[in-house]
Design a protein around this motif. Structure first.
Motif, short mmCIF file in Angstrom:
data_model
loop_
_atom_site.label_atom_id
_atom_site.label_comp_id
_atom_site.label_asym_id
_atom_site.label_seq_id
_atom_site.Cartn_x
_atom_site.Cartn_y
_atom_site.Cartn_z
N ILE A 123 41.91 44.51 -5.80
CA ILE A 123 43.33 44.15 -5.83
C ILE A 123 44.15 45.42 -6.03
CG2 ILE A 123 45.05 42.71 -6.97
CD1 ILE A 123 42.66 41.01 -8.06
N ASN A 124 45.00 45.71 -5.04
CA ASN A 124 45.82 46.92 -5.07
C ASN A 124 47.26 46.56 -5.39
OD1 ASN A 124 43.74 48.70 -4.09
ND2 ASN A 124 44.06 47.88 -2.04
N ARG A 125 47.88 47.32 -6.26
CA ARG A 125 49.30 47.11 -6.57
C ARG A 125 50.10 48.37 -6.21
NH1 ARG A 125 51.02 46.91 -12.61
NH2 ARG A 125 51.07 49.15 -12.26
N GLN A 136 38.11 55.26 5.29
CA GLN A 136 37.23 54.19 5.78
C GLN A 136 36.72 53.43 4.57
OE1 GLN A 136 34.59 57.16 7.62
NE2 GLN A 136 34.58 55.86 9.45
N ASP A 137 36.46 52.14 4.73
CA ASP A 137 35.82 51.36 3.66
C ASP A 137 34.32 51.41 3.94
OD1 ASP A 137 38.48 50.74 3.18
OD2 ASP A 137 38.05 48.65 2.73
N ARG A 138 33.61 52.24 3.17
CA ARG A 138 32.19 52.39 3.49
C ARG A 138 31.31 52.41 2.26
NH1 ARG A 138 31.61 57.24 7.14
NH2 ARG A 138 29.46 56.74 6.69
N ILE A 209 51.34 43.53 -3.47
CA ILE A 209 49.95 43.31 -3.89
C ILE A 209 49.10 43.12 -2.64
CG2 ILE A 209 48.38 41.74 -5.10
CD1 ILE A 209 50.14 43.13 -7.10
N ASN A 210 47.98 43.78 -2.60
CA ASN A 210 47.03 43.62 -1.50
C ASN A 210 45.68 43.19 -2.08
OD1 ASN A 210 44.70 45.49 0.01
ND2 ASN A 210 45.92 44.24 1.37
N LEU A 211 45.15 42.10 -1.55
CA LEU A 211 43.81 41.64 -1.94
C LEU A 211 42.87 42.01 -0.82
CD1 LEU A 211 44.81 37.93 -2.84
CD2 LEU A 211 44.95 39.92 -4.35
C1 MD6 Z 1 46.28 47.92 1.61
N1 MD6 Z 1 44.15 48.13 2.48
O1 MD6 Z 1 46.60 47.19 2.55
C2 MD6 Z 1 45.08 48.77 1.69
N2 MD6 Z 1 40.83 48.24 3.69
O2 MD6 Z 1 46.92 47.98 0.57
C3 MD6 Z 1 42.95 48.64 2.76
O3 MD6 Z 1 42.58 49.72 2.37
C4 MD6 Z 1 42.09 47.86 3.61
O4 MD6 Z 1 43.81 46.36 4.25
C5 MD6 Z 1 39.99 47.58 4.49
C6 MD6 Z 1 40.39 46.50 5.22
C7 MD6 Z 1 41.68 46.08 5.14
C8 MD6 Z 1 42.56 46.76 4.33
#
Ligand code: MD6
Ligand code: FE
Length: 217
Positions: A123-125, A136-138, A209-211
């Protein structure tokens, strides 16, 4: 009459936007689940507060993070990893709420990834000015599973590139309730978020907010 007309138009408007092979933007997909998602988010936040972590290089991230599920994505001086415990408290991360899991599974199915079983949610704020540089998501074990990304609150510009860092990213404006699903040939695409513009959102005030749901293990 007018409302019926609006609904029938809404049904045929293109709410699905292809971004690349394996990557699709489902506009507004999370809106019907909004109340349940926000209630669950408040409970998670109370148990595992948002914090701004440090990259292995020693830079503090502008985005604050927390997690739920089996394990949480963390970064510190020793690197990036999934950890079963919250390093701030030593406790397990809060369990993944049913409202989260159900939405992620439904979005994945809608995008052609039936059977997605997320075990972790980062969870990103973002507050005004916060950004995420191209990455990259790795850190996940299995790249066969897609990632489901849910945007809530203030709109952001999502940068979506290719498999090389130098591929010029496309820009997508992600709004409250939008869901991006990506997997298959796009699973390792570089992506990031441009600095968040200030604004006021009715449900989340000056925040985005990003899940992001993953199969981490
Ligand atoms: C964000 N998202 O949207 C950051 N990673 O806040 C990411 O880093 C992300 O949205 C992998 C797949 C989808 C994403
Ligand atoms: Fe990412």
């Amino acid at each position: 009459m007018t409302a019926d007309l609006f609904e029938s138009v809404a049904e045929v408007l293109p709410s699905r936007q292809a971004m690349a092979e394996g990557a699709v933007l489902l506009r507004g997909f999370a809106r019907p689940a909004e109340a349940g998602l926000l209630a669950a988010l408040r409970q998670i936040e109370a148990q595992a507060p948002f914090r701004r972590m440090f990259t292995p290089g020693g830079h503090q991230m502008s985005v604050a993070m927390t997690n739920c599920g089996c394990c949480g994505w963390v970064t510190d001086a020793s690197g990036y990893r999934y950890d079963g415990a919250d390093p701030e408290s030593g406790n397990p991360w809060p369990a993944m709420p049913a409202a989260f899991r159900d939405l992620a599974e439904a979005a994945a199915r809608e995008a052609g990834f039936a059977g997605f079983a997320p075990d972790a949610c980062l969870i990103n704020r973002y507050e005004p000015g916060a950004r995420m540089s191209l990455h990259q998501d790795r850190d996940e074990k299995d790249f066969a599973a897609p990632i489901v990304s849910v945007s809530l609150g203030l709109p952001a510009i999502f940068l979506f590139g290719g498999l090389k860092r130098t591929d010029r990213p496309q820009r997508y404006r992600l709004e409250h309730g939008d869901v991006v699903v990506w997997g298959g040939p796009s699973r390792l695409s570089f992506h990031g978020v441009a600095p968040l513009a200030d604004g006021e959102h009715p449900a989340l005030a000056r925040r985005r907010i990003n899940l992001t749901f993953r199969k981490a293990r």
